[in-house]
Scaffold this motif. Structure first.
Motif, PDB file in Angstrom:
ATOM      1  N   ILE A  14      20.830  31.676 -17.787  1.00 17.04           N
ATOM      2  CA  ILE A  14      21.829  30.646 -18.084  1.00 17.04           C
ATOM      3  C   ILE A  14      23.202  31.308 -18.269  1.00 17.04           C
ATOM      4  N   ASN A  15      24.214  30.651 -17.763  1.00 16.32           N
ATOM      5  CA  ASN A  15      25.609  31.124 -17.867  1.00 16.32           C
ATOM      6  C   ASN A  15      25.875  32.452 -17.149  1.00 16.32           C
ATOM      7  N   SER A  16      25.064  32.772 -16.149  1.00 13.46           N
ATOM      8  CA  SER A  16      25.268  34.057 -15.465  1.00 13.46           C
ATOM      9  C   SER A  16      25.960  33.887 -14.116  1.00 13.46           C
ATOM     10  N   ASN A  17      26.190  32.648 -13.735  1.00  9.60           N
ATOM     11  CA  ASN A  17      26.637  32.402 -12.376  1.00  9.60           C
ATOM     12  C   ASN A  17      28.045  31.797 -12.358  1.00  9.60           C
ATOM     13  N   PRO A  18      29.002  32.415 -11.632  1.00  5.40           N
ATOM     14  CA  PRO A  18      30.360  31.857 -11.625  1.00  5.40           C
ATOM     15  C   PRO A  18      30.434  30.482 -10.950  1.00  5.40           C
ATOM     16  N   ILE A  19      31.391  29.667 -11.386  1.00  6.04           N
ATOM     17  CA  ILE A  19      31.454  28.286 -10.877  1.00  6.04           C
ATOM     18  C   ILE A  19      31.715  28.249  -9.379  1.00  6.04           C
ATOM     19  N   GLU A  20      32.338  29.291  -8.838  1.00  4.41           N
ATOM     20  CA  GLU A  20      32.626  29.315  -7.395  1.00  4.41           C
ATOM     21  C   GLU A  20      31.333  29.325  -6.573  1.00  4.41           C
ATOM     22  N   ASN A  21      30.210  29.699  -7.203  1.00  2.29           N
ATOM     23  CA  ASN A  21      28.933  29.765  -6.478  1.00  2.29           C
ATOM     24  C   ASN A  21      28.216  28.425  -6.412  1.00  2.29           C
ATOM     25  N   GLY A  22      28.810  27.408  -7.032  1.00  3.96           N
ATOM     26  CA  GLY A  22      28.125  26.126  -7.170  1.00  3.96           C
ATOM     27  C   GLY A  22      27.494  25.607  -5.899  1.00  3.96           C
ATOM     28  N   THR A  23      28.267  25.553  -4.820  1.00  4.10           N
ATOM     29  CA  THR A  23      27.748  24.991  -3.577  1.00  4.10           C
ATOM     30  C   THR A  23      26.620  25.841  -3.020  1.00  4.10           C
ATOM     31  N   ALA A  24      26.749  27.170  -3.185  1.00  5.23           N
ATOM     32  CA  ALA A  24      25.742  28.069  -2.604  1.00  5.23           C
ATOM     33  C   ALA A  24      24.451  28.089  -3.412  1.00  5.23           C
ATOM     34  N   ASN A  25      24.504  27.681  -4.697  1.00  3.85           N
ATOM     35  CA  ASN A  25      23.341  27.835  -5.572  1.00  3.85           C
ATOM     36  C   ASN A  25      22.065  27.241  -5.002  1.00  3.85           C
ATOM     37  N   ILE A  26      22.166  25.992  -4.542  1.00  2.07           N
ATOM     38  CA  ILE A  26      20.951  25.307  -4.090  1.00  2.07           C
ATOM     39  C   ILE A  26      20.345  26.038  -2.901  1.00  2.07           C
ATOM     40  N   PHE A  27      21.204  26.612  -2.048  1.00  2.00           N
ATOM     41  CA  PHE A  27      20.692  27.341  -0.883  1.00  2.00           C
ATOM     42  C   PHE A  27      20.160  28.718  -1.282  1.00  2.00           C
ATOM     43  N   ASN A  28      20.725  29.311  -2.340  1.00  2.00           N
ATOM     44  CA  ASN A  28      20.215  30.600  -2.814  1.00  2.00           C
ATOM     45  C   ASN A  28      18.901  30.437  -3.574  1.00  2.00           C
ATOM     46  N   LEU A  29      18.810  29.345  -4.330  1.00  2.00           N
ATOM     47  CA  LEU A  29      17.650  29.172  -5.201  1.00  2.00           C
ATOM     48  C   LEU A  29      16.404  28.679  -4.460  1.00  2.00           C
ATOM     49  N   GLY A  30      16.613  27.899  -3.381  1.00  2.00           N
ATOM     50  CA  GLY A  30      15.432  27.313  -2.758  1.00  2.00           C
ATOM     51  C   GLY A  30      15.618  26.881  -1.325  1.00  2.00           C
ATOM     52  N   LYS A  31      14.539  26.394  -0.745  1.00  2.00           N
ATOM     53  CA  LYS A  31      14.516  25.979   0.662  1.00  2.00           C
ATOM     54  C   LYS A  31      14.340  24.465   0.760  1.00  2.00           C
ATOM     55  N   THR A  32      15.068  23.770  -0.092  1.00  2.00           N
ATOM     56  CA  THR A  32      14.856  22.327  -0.208  1.00  2.00           C
ATOM     57  C   THR A  32      15.830  21.433   0.572  1.00  2.00           C
ATOM     58  N   PRO A  33      17.128  21.827   0.779  1.00  2.00           N
ATOM     59  CA  PRO A  33      18.108  20.833   1.226  1.00  2.00           C
ATOM     60  C   PRO A  33      17.863  20.203   2.601  1.00  2.00           C
ATOM     61  N   LEU A  34      17.276  20.957   3.529  1.00  2.00           N
ATOM     62  CA  LEU A  34      17.132  20.394   4.879  1.00  2.00           C
ATOM     63  C   LEU A  34      16.217  19.169   4.908  1.00  2.00           C
ATOM     64  N   PHE A  35      15.356  19.025   3.923  1.00  2.46           N
ATOM     65  CA  PHE A  35      14.455  17.871   3.936  1.00  2.46           C
ATOM     66  C   PHE A  35      15.135  16.602   3.421  1.00  2.46           C
ATOM     67  N   ASN A  36      16.312  16.764   2.829  1.00  2.00           N
ATOM     68  CA  ASN A  36      17.150  15.586   2.538  1.00  2.00           C
ATOM     69  C   ASN A  36      17.875  15.160   3.796  1.00  2.00           C
ATOM     70  N   LEU A  37      18.303  16.139   4.579  1.00  2.00           N
ATOM     71  CA  LEU A  37      18.948  15.833   5.854  1.00  2.00           C
ATOM     72  C   LEU A  37      17.960  15.103   6.761  1.00  2.00           C
ATOM     73  N   LEU A  38      16.710  15.529   6.738  1.00  5.38           N
ATOM     74  CA  LEU A  38      15.679  14.902   7.563  1.00  5.38           C
ATOM     75  C   LEU A  38      15.213  13.576   6.971  1.00  5.38           C
ATOM     76  N   GLY A  39      15.217  13.472   5.662  1.00  2.00           N
ATOM     77  CA  GLY A  39      14.721  12.251   5.002  1.00  2.00           C
ATOM     78  C   GLY A  39      13.200  12.181   4.957  1.00  2.00           C
ATOM     79  N   PHE A  40      12.511  13.270   5.263  1.00  3.55           N
ATOM     80  CA  PHE A  40      11.043  13.258   5.331  1.00  3.55           C
ATOM     81  C   PHE A  40      10.445  13.394   3.919  1.00  3.55           C
ATOM     82  N   PRO A  41       9.248  12.823   3.697  1.00  4.99           N
ATOM     83  CA  PRO A  41       8.615  12.977   2.372  1.00  4.99           C
ATOM     84  C   PRO A  41       8.236  14.429   2.128  1.00  4.99           C
ATOM     85  N   THR A  42       8.533  14.920   0.924  1.00  3.52           N
ATOM     86  CA  THR A  42       8.300  16.332   0.621  1.00  3.52           C
ATOM     87  C   THR A  42       7.782  16.477  -0.810  1.00  3.52           C
ATOM     88  N   LEU A  43       6.690  17.212  -0.925  1.00  3.52           N
ATOM     89  CA  LEU A  43       6.007  17.390  -2.210  1.00  3.52           C
ATOM     90  C   LEU A  43       6.045  18.861  -2.592  1.00  3.52           C
TER      91      LEU A  43
END
Lengths: 467, 56
Positions: free
Chosen positions: A380-409
């Motif tokens: 917690i509190n280790s990441n500069p605010i400039e990294n905000g947009t990149a965080n989700i892509f650094n942390l996981g492989k989730t965003p493309l399934f929102n682009l696709l709209g496919f069900p994901t578990l």
């Protein structure tokens, strides 16, 4: 009562139905637990003590008079504080809406109330759901129950942390780039993002209208199925074959795409993914590697669409009341102002092409399997605010399934070397929600995860003296 | 006092503009046709529950 905190919904529902425990006892006990441990975890923005006890009394009378409504009746749950609740503060994790009392419930809240579920509180989130760490400038940071120094992931971090630490029997979340699945994986619980627009979004504050999804965070896949039956209604759930899985994996074929989805993984995550694939093969599931074209362009399109739609919502407020926003949120939204209409429309075109590409490449498969989180979560509190947009892509492989709209578990499958939970994603075709949940139920039996949640409770008590 | 989102924003901050639309939670986009594929032209998401089996 304390031995029920980590029960699944089926177990606790059976006890309520058989009148072995009363909703009032259960809700009182749950509220006491929140009082004891949430000062360390900060999963809740608002605890609805009086409202929940009132609802529990009503549920108890209904059940005692023979009017049992179903598996959520009398069960304590939570909802992300991005859903409108009539007469109850609905902040979206922001200062802007800190004092807003909506005049109606969100549609999903109506469904949950109708099912007899007891909403014990509204959970913390990244401000306006724009973030993946649940470090909230206005309401404090949510801490990961497995290691209080770590982020729980986000933006539905409060919902995931509350579910993982036994403060509720599941919680409602939203997911625009991974905000249900990522915190679920990082907190060691199950997260389900249904097919786009399947669950009603009316009364949910938008982040990105063409990427936003509503879904549950639970301790088991079976619990997610129960939630989905409630959120969709009986007929729609039946049309989607939810709850009708026959437990057979004969003929099931899953695709794996190593490009992008297996890039930049923590070695322990990569090892767990290979072990998971091995386990799937041992029960007879065929797993085949495939290539998907256009991944890099699709990632950029996802970022552009999210940014453009988010600033379209926020610009009138941001221009007038910028000081009401936290620094990271304001920084990101200001940057989104530079996205042009041409870039947005081009991104939607790329999106349509990418959907066709993925459907074509997976035509002979039942779904895809990928990691959910790529790495051990940040401190917690280790990441500069400039990294905000990149965080989700650094942390996981989730965003493309929102682009696709496919069900994901997302299902938990083990731990990193730093002893933090890891999840993997099962991705289905549009409207195959019933099949993905069913398959997930079979697969989760390979991991014996509920006992691990309980063992973490002992660790919490021992190390943090929470109780 | 209970308010709609647009009432709250107007009374609290004097903001009107397109935020009135929040009550409908604006959404558009994406359609999967009967084959489960998308139409590039269509930006309207239909609730068509594709029952066709893509698996051969």
């Amino acid at each position: 009562m304390s031995n029920l905190f980590y029960s699944d919904i089926q177990t606790v529902a059976k006890k309520i139905k058989n009148k072995e425990i009363s909703p009032v006892e259960l809700v009182s006990s749950q509220l006491k637990r929140i009082e004891h441990i949430d000062s360390k975890i900060n999963a809740f923005i608002t605890v609805l003590k009086e409202v929940a006890l009132g609802q529990a009394e009503i549920a108890e009378k209904e059940i005692m008079s023979g009017n049992y409504k179903g598996p959520l009746h009398g069960v304590p749950i939570a909802i992300k504080d991005i859903f409108e609740t009539k007469g109850l503060r609905s902040t979206s994790g922001s200062k802007v809406f800190a004092s807003w009392l909506p005049n109606k419930d969100a549609e999903v809240v109506k469904y949950l109330n109708h099912s007899g579920a007891i909403i014990v509180g509204k959970t913390n989130l990244s401000e306006f759901a724009l973030g993946s760490t649940t470090e909230n400038y206005h309401y404090g940071n949510t801490h990961n129950p497995w290691n209080l120094n770590k982020i729980p992931g986000g933006s539905s971090g409060g919902s995931a942390a509350a579910t993982a630490s036994g403060m509720c029997f599941g919680a409602l979340g939203t997911d625009t780039g991974g905000s249900i699945r990522l915190p679920s994986a990082i907190c060691g619980v199950v997260g389900f993002k249904p097919t786009f627009n399947l669950v009603n979004r009316t009364g949910c504050f938008p982040l990105s209208s063409s990427l936003d999804h509503v879904g549950p965070i639970t301790r088991t896949v079976s619990d997610s199925e129960i939630w989905m039956e409630t959120l969709l209604g009986e007929k729609k759930a039946k049309d989607l074959n939810i709850g009708e899985w026959n437990d057979s994996v004969i003929g099931i074929r899953l695709a794996v795409c190593r490009d992008y989805f297996f890039d930049d993984l923590d070695p322990s995550v990569e090892k767990l993914m290979d072990e998971t694939i091995g386990k799937l093969k041992t029960i007879g599931i065929e797993v085949v590697e495939i290539n998907i074209d256009g991944l890099t362009k699709a990632i950029e399109a996802q970022k552009t669409i999210l940014g453009a739609e988010a600033i379209a919502v926020h610009k009138p407020i941001l221009d007038k009341e910028k000081e009401m926003y936290g620094p990271e949120t304001a920084y990101r939204l200001e940057n989104y102002k530079n996205i042009t209409a041409v870039e947005y429309l081009d991104s939607q075109r790329i999106r349509a092409e990418f959907i066709s590409e993925v459907l074509s490449k997976t035509a002979h498969f039942d779904g895809l399997i990928t990691p959910t989180n790529s790495i051990t979560p940040y401190d917690i509190n280790s990441n500069p605010i400039e990294n905000g947009t990149a965080n989700i892509f650094n942390l996981g492989k989730t965003p493309l399934f929102n682009l696709l709209g496919f069900p994901t578990l997302s299902i938990p499958c083990g731990f990193t070397d730093e002893k933090m939970p890891v999840g993997f994603q099962l991705v289905g075709k549009p409207y195959s929600d019933g099949q993905i949940l069913g398959l997930g139920k079979t697969i989760e039996t390979l991991f014996d995860w509920q006992n691990k949640l309980v063992s973490n409770e002992q660790q919490l008590v021992k190390e943090e003296k929470l109780l | 006092m209970e308010k709609t989102i647009s009432e709250y924003l107007r009374e609290q901050f004097g903001i009107v503009s397109s935020l009135k639309n929040f009550e409908q939670t604006p959404h558009f986009l994406l359609s999967y046709d009967e084959e489960g594929t998308t139409s590039e032209q269509s930006f309207l998401f239909r609730h068509s529950n594709s029952s066709k089996e893509n698996k051969e």
